[in-house]
Design a protein around this motif. Sequence first.
Motif, PDB file in Angstrom:
ATOM      1  N   THR A 309       0.833  -1.213   0.000  1.00  0.00           N
ATOM      2  CA  THR A 309       0.000   0.000   0.000  1.00  0.00           C
ATOM      3  C   THR A 309       0.861   1.255   0.000  1.00  0.00           C
ATOM      4  O   THR A 309       0.638   2.175  -0.803  1.00  0.00           O
ATOM      5  CB  THR A 309      -0.933  -0.011   1.218  1.00  0.00           C
ATOM      6  N   ILE A 310       1.847   1.316   0.893  1.00  0.00           N
ATOM      7  CA  ILE A 310       2.704   2.496   0.966  1.00  0.00           C
ATOM      8  C   ILE A 310       3.641   2.557  -0.239  1.00  0.00           C
ATOM      9  O   ILE A 310       3.928   3.643  -0.759  1.00  0.00           O
ATOM     10  CB  ILE A 310       3.500   2.493   2.279  1.00  0.00           C
ATOM     11  N   ALA A 311       4.119   1.402  -0.697  1.00  0.00           N
ATOM     12  CA  ALA A 311       4.977   1.400  -1.888  1.00  0.00           C
ATOM     13  C   ALA A 311       4.228   1.929  -3.104  1.00  0.00           C
ATOM     14  O   ALA A 311       4.809   2.638  -3.939  1.00  0.00           O
ATOM     15  CB  ALA A 311       5.500  -0.010  -2.148  1.00  0.00           C
ATOM     16  N   ALA A 312       2.945   1.606  -3.205  1.00  0.00           N
ATOM     17  CA  ALA A 312       2.151   2.091  -4.337  1.00  0.00           C
ATOM     18  C   ALA A 312       1.990   3.605  -4.306  1.00  0.00           C
ATOM     19  O   ALA A 312       1.852   4.237  -5.364  1.00  0.00           O
ATOM     20  CB  ALA A 312       0.775   1.416  -4.340  1.00  0.00           C
ATOM     21  N   VAL A 313       2.003   4.214  -3.113  1.00  0.00           N
ATOM     22  CA  VAL A 313       1.919   5.678  -3.026  1.00  0.00           C
ATOM     23  C   VAL A 313       3.122   6.307  -3.710  1.00  0.00           C
ATOM     24  O   VAL A 313       2.999   7.272  -4.475  1.00  0.00           O
ATOM     25  CB  VAL A 313       1.840   6.123  -1.551  1.00  0.00           C
ATOM     26  N   LEU A 566       8.115  -1.009   1.352  1.00  0.00           N
ATOM     27  CA  LEU A 566       8.538  -2.390   1.199  1.00  0.00           C
ATOM     28  C   LEU A 566       9.362  -2.874   2.386  1.00  0.00           C
ATOM     29  O   LEU A 566       9.427  -4.075   2.654  1.00  0.00           O
ATOM     30  CB  LEU A 566       9.344  -2.551  -0.096  1.00  0.00           C
ATOM     31  N   SER A 567      10.002  -1.959   3.097  1.00  0.00           N
ATOM     32  CA  SER A 567      10.820  -2.368   4.236  1.00  0.00           C
ATOM     33  C   SER A 567       9.982  -2.962   5.359  1.00  0.00           C
ATOM     34  O   SER A 567      10.521  -3.631   6.244  1.00  0.00           O
ATOM     35  CB  SER A 567      11.622  -1.173   4.769  1.00  0.00           C
ATOM     36  N   ILE A 582       1.440 -12.415  -2.883  1.00  0.00           N
ATOM     37  CA  ILE A 582       0.488 -11.366  -2.481  1.00  0.00           C
ATOM     38  C   ILE A 582       1.051  -9.984  -2.773  1.00  0.00           C
ATOM     39  O   ILE A 582       0.365  -9.129  -3.355  1.00  0.00           O
ATOM     40  CB  ILE A 582       0.145 -11.519  -0.986  1.00  0.00           C
ATOM     41  N   VAL A 583       2.298  -9.735  -2.384  1.00  0.00           N
ATOM     42  CA  VAL A 583       2.895  -8.420  -2.616  1.00  0.00           C
ATOM     43  C   VAL A 583       3.063  -8.165  -4.108  1.00  0.00           C
ATOM     44  O   VAL A 583       2.805  -7.061  -4.605  1.00  0.00           O
ATOM     45  CB  VAL A 583       4.250  -8.315  -1.883  1.00  0.00           C
ATOM     46  N   GLY A 584       3.474  -9.200  -4.857  1.00  0.00           N
ATOM     47  CA  GLY A 584       3.640  -9.022  -6.302  1.00  0.00           C
ATOM     48  C   GLY A 584       2.333  -8.695  -6.997  1.00  0.00           C
ATOM     49  O   GLY A 584       2.270  -7.786  -7.843  1.00  0.00           O
ATOM     50  N   LEU A 585       1.270  -9.421  -6.662  1.00  0.00           N
ATOM     51  CA  LEU A 585      -0.033  -9.135  -7.268  1.00  0.00           C
ATOM     52  C   LEU A 585      -0.529  -7.746  -6.884  1.00  0.00           C
ATOM     53  O   LEU A 585      -1.092  -7.016  -7.723  1.00  0.00           O
ATOM     54  CB  LEU A 585      -1.042 -10.195  -6.832  1.00  0.00           C
ATOM     55  N   SER A 586      -0.330  -7.378  -5.626  1.00  0.00           N
ATOM     56  CA  SER A 586      -0.800  -6.066  -5.170  1.00  0.00           C
ATOM     57  C   SER A 586      -0.090  -4.945  -5.926  1.00  0.00           C
ATOM     58  O   SER A 586      -0.734  -3.988  -6.389  1.00  0.00           O
ATOM     59  CB  SER A 586      -0.569  -5.922  -3.665  1.00  0.00           C
ATOM     60  N   LEU A 587       1.219  -5.048  -6.061  1.00  0.00           N
ATOM     61  CA  LEU A 587       1.964  -3.995  -6.750  1.00  0.00           C
ATOM     62  C   LEU A 587       1.641  -3.962  -8.243  1.00  0.00           C
ATOM     63  O   LEU A 587       1.485  -2.886  -8.832  1.00  0.00           O
ATOM     64  CB  LEU A 587       3.466  -4.191  -6.537  1.00  0.00           C
ATOM     65  N   PHE A 588       1.546  -5.137  -8.875  1.00  0.00           N
ATOM     66  CA  PHE A 588       1.279  -5.145 -10.314  1.00  0.00           C
ATOM     67  C   PHE A 588      -0.098  -4.572 -10.632  1.00  0.00           C
ATOM     68  O   PHE A 588      -0.242  -3.709 -11.506  1.00  0.00           O
ATOM     69  CB  PHE A 588       1.394  -6.568 -10.860  1.00  0.00           C
ATOM     70  N   LEU A 642      -6.693   5.306  -8.467  1.00  0.00           N
ATOM     71  CA  LEU A 642      -5.669   5.601  -7.465  1.00  0.00           C
ATOM     72  C   LEU A 642      -4.912   4.324  -7.141  1.00  0.00           C
ATOM     73  O   LEU A 642      -5.497   3.332  -6.699  1.00  0.00           O
ATOM     74  CB  LEU A 642      -6.316   6.179  -6.199  1.00  0.00           C
ATOM     75  N   HIS A 643      -3.607   4.331  -7.332  1.00  0.00           N
ATOM     76  CA  HIS A 643      -2.792   3.130  -7.189  1.00  0.00           C
ATOM     77  C   HIS A 643      -2.850   2.570  -5.772  1.00  0.00           C
ATOM     78  O   HIS A 643      -2.921   1.353  -5.570  1.00  0.00           O
ATOM     79  CB  HIS A 643      -1.342   3.445  -7.573  1.00  0.00           C
ATOM     80  N   MET A 644      -2.817   3.443  -4.777  1.00  0.00           N
ATOM     81  CA  MET A 644      -2.759   2.969  -3.390  1.00  0.00           C
ATOM     82  C   MET A 644      -4.058   2.287  -2.987  1.00  0.00           C
ATOM     83  O   MET A 644      -4.048   1.337  -2.184  1.00  0.00           O
ATOM     84  CB  MET A 644      -2.485   4.151  -2.462  1.00  0.00           C
ATOM     85  N   VAL A 645      -5.193   2.727  -3.526  1.00  0.00           N
ATOM     86  CA  VAL A 645      -6.474   2.100  -3.192  1.00  0.00           C
ATOM     87  C   VAL A 645      -6.529   0.687  -3.744  1.00  0.00           C
ATOM     88  O   VAL A 645      -6.944  -0.261  -3.053  1.00  0.00           O
ATOM     89  CB  VAL A 645      -7.634   2.954  -3.733  1.00  0.00           C
ATOM     90  N   VAL A 646      -6.095   0.509  -4.989  1.00  0.00           N
ATOM     91  CA  VAL A 646      -6.096  -0.829  -5.590  1.00  0.00           C
ATOM     92  C   VAL A 646      -5.130  -1.748  -4.845  1.00  0.00           C
ATOM     93  O   VAL A 646      -5.451  -2.906  -4.560  1.00  0.00           O
ATOM     94  CB  VAL A 646      -5.726  -0.734  -7.083  1.00  0.00           C
ATOM     95  N   ALA A 647      -3.938  -1.238  -4.515  1.00  0.00           N
ATOM     96  CA  ALA A 647      -2.961  -2.058  -3.782  1.00  0.00           C
ATOM     97  C   ALA A 647      -3.512  -2.475  -2.429  1.00  0.00           C
ATOM     98  O   ALA A 647      -3.347  -3.633  -2.002  1.00  0.00           O
ATOM     99  CB  ALA A 647      -1.653  -1.283  -3.615  1.00  0.00           C
ATOM    100  N   PHE A 648      -4.170  -1.573  -1.737  1.00  0.00           N
ATOM    101  CA  PHE A 648      -4.727  -1.897  -0.415  1.00  0.00           C
ATOM    102  C   PHE A 648      -5.830  -2.941  -0.526  1.00  0.00           C
ATOM    103  O   PHE A 648      -5.865  -3.902   0.256  1.00  0.00           O
ATOM    104  CB  PHE A 648      -5.263  -0.628   0.238  1.00  0.00           C
ATOM    105  N   LEU A 649      -6.730  -2.786  -1.484  1.00  0.00           N
ATOM    106  CA  LEU A 649      -7.832  -3.738  -1.624  1.00  0.00           C
ATOM    107  C   LEU A 649      -7.319  -5.137  -1.943  1.00  0.00           C
ATOM    108  O   LEU A 649      -7.753  -6.132  -1.343  1.00  0.00           O
ATOM    109  CB  LEU A 649      -8.799  -3.254  -2.710  1.00  0.00           C
ATOM    110  N   VAL A 650      -6.386  -5.244  -2.884  1.00  0.00           N
ATOM    111  CA  VAL A 650      -5.857  -6.561  -3.253  1.00  0.00           C
ATOM    112  C   VAL A 650      -5.110  -7.182  -2.075  1.00  0.00           C
ATOM    113  O   VAL A 650      -5.287  -8.365  -1.746  1.00  0.00           O
ATOM    114  CB  VAL A 650      -4.940  -6.439  -4.485  1.00  0.00           C
TER     115      VAL A 650
END
Length: 704
Positions: A309-313, A566-567, A582-588, A642-650
């Motif tokens: 979520t934060i990485a997507a921001v 990511l840290s 999970i992290v890969g799908l969320s970021l992609f 919004l990238h962060m919203v999609v990353a958070f939902l996934v």
Amino acid sequence: MSNSDPKTRPRPGPWPPAPDTSAMPPSSWAKKTGFRPKFSGETNASDSGQISLPPPRPREPEAQPDLEAGRARPQPAPNGVPEGEVAAPAPAAPSDKDQTVKRRKDSNEGSKVAANGPSGPNGQAAAGPTEPNSQPRRPARNEEVVDVLPHGVDDDGNVARHSHMKYELRDTPGLVPIGLYGFQHYLSMLGSIILIPLVIVPAMGGTYEDTGNVVSTVLFVSGVTTLLQTSFGSRLPLVQGPSFVYLAPALAIINSPEFRGLNGNNFKHIMKELQGAIIIGSAFQAILGYSGLMSIFLRLINPVVVSPTIAAVGLSFYSYGFPLVGTCLEIGAVQILLVVIFSLYLRKVSIFGHRVFLIYAVPLGLAISWSAAFLLTEAGAYSYKGCDINVPASNIISEHCRKHVSRMKHCRVDTSHALRSSPWFRFPYPLQWGTPVFHWKMAFIMCVVSIISSVDSVGSYHASSLLVASRPPTPGVLSRGIGLEGLSSVLAGLWGTGTGSTSLTENVHTLAVTKMGSRRAVELGACVLIVLSLVGKVGGFLASIPQVMVAALLCFMWAMLAALGLSNLRYSEAGSSRNIIIVGLSLFFSLSIPAYFQQYGISPNSNLSVPSYFQPYIVASHGPFRSKYGGVNYVLNTLLSLHMVVAFLVAVILDNTVPGSRQERGVYVWSEPEVAKREPAVAKDYGLPFRIGRVFRWVKWVGL
């Protein structure tokens, strides 16, 4: 005869019997358990300090690298004593078996305490049974690990933690050191505090004078809200300010279809719309915190959710960063290189005991590149015969001037009149831009953004508490901090900063670099910010930073934000295939789904009225949702772009539905209220001042 019954006969103790230990007062966790910390000599802030308990079956350890701590795991000595630990002398020389039994007893007691309360960064505390003569080994993935902070006990019975920090949460070394460290702390975070107004005000059609006034307002609100947070919120040394979480939705609202073609002062009209949306969204965040709902919602937030979520921001602004730097490449690229050199290649250079280049990488890079641009401007490098920068581009007739107008606009440093037009004294006051305007569709977007902001703050609270406090906060303290962040954002909406006020993610990096975790230093720095906000020339000076330099700094800040997000994976099993997927799908999908919404309905030859770097934020006018309800279309098209919203939902759906152990997921476990009340150090870290906590003692969900 009853004693002969095998069911009622008392079970014999361990043989040989463990040496008697002196009675320990139950004033702290360390004294009650007899825990003895083990130090490896590392001073890395990211070291989680995991201590593995003996497994059920002995096994020879293998020298394999520790992927989380970033170093090789030490092999135990042949006699089973951990490396660096010396056994205490006894009247009779104990055998190896005696030492094994004693260690087993300590481990069993530690596992009981860990099962009842959090004992480390993640609070992961479960262990299997042990056997005599077993030796430590590297735990398997399906085993639990007791994750503890290296606690000790001071003379007063308080829990103290040996840390690499120079000053921890309640340290007050003196007025001069506090002042110097507080100024250093804020100077290292300069980019995070002032850069957002330099982006949104020109996008709203504001003048240089408007930009200077908004910068002064941001400094004032940041100082006030930081004092409120360190006094009545989480009480952690976290600077409050305009978060990048609010930047993308603010740009989406600014580029709404209804704001195009406005006559008059577009800046004030759009700012009032932003204020209304921020006030409603922030009130929702305050209710989320103070009602106790955040404590329930907290169960869904884990490192695997926070990280993408934060990485997507940070990754979401790639279309704004370097495309704007390229308008004056010799200035913007040099500034990026300077910041990279200072923060990486010269990070270990120490001057008078301070890593100056690492701490002040952003201000130093800005000062040098700004000075170089000033010299080039004065030398006439960007002056072209017969061309005037003050003439609008639409009125320029000469083809020669049309060719160089963009270079003159972005490379020269004398195009801004903010410093010249700003007053010496200006007091930011609420409703200075007018009465806020409320629209439900924009307010709903900000309510969703406030949830993302709360997720960001959860990661900041946890990571910063491991650096400066004796224990992580309780869920009640965290809810109290989130509620106060909501109230702080309401103040930001009333004063008109253009964004909400929240705990900046860069706080964690700054605390680890400066090694200054004193709450008093942050409070003194906040007072300095308030004083500087009253000097209008300060805001005018900061508003005169050339736009290409702002973009160059933002490239570094957004990259740092993505890395900080990511840290958070270091608190989980980063090498787990579950977490990787999970992290890969969320970021992609956080990049791909918004790209679909942003490109939908735009023909390649369409002539858009906004610059190319603002095109991702006009999706509300051409998104795929086109029902008969215009407000619903606006909300869905904007939120899913919004990238962060999609990353958070996934991430939140997958992490809470895919099976995984607590250690594998890295579940955040916060301090239990009962444990926190028994330990004086925790009560002093998070207790409210002026005995306010006694008044609100009945509110169990926002206190210790």
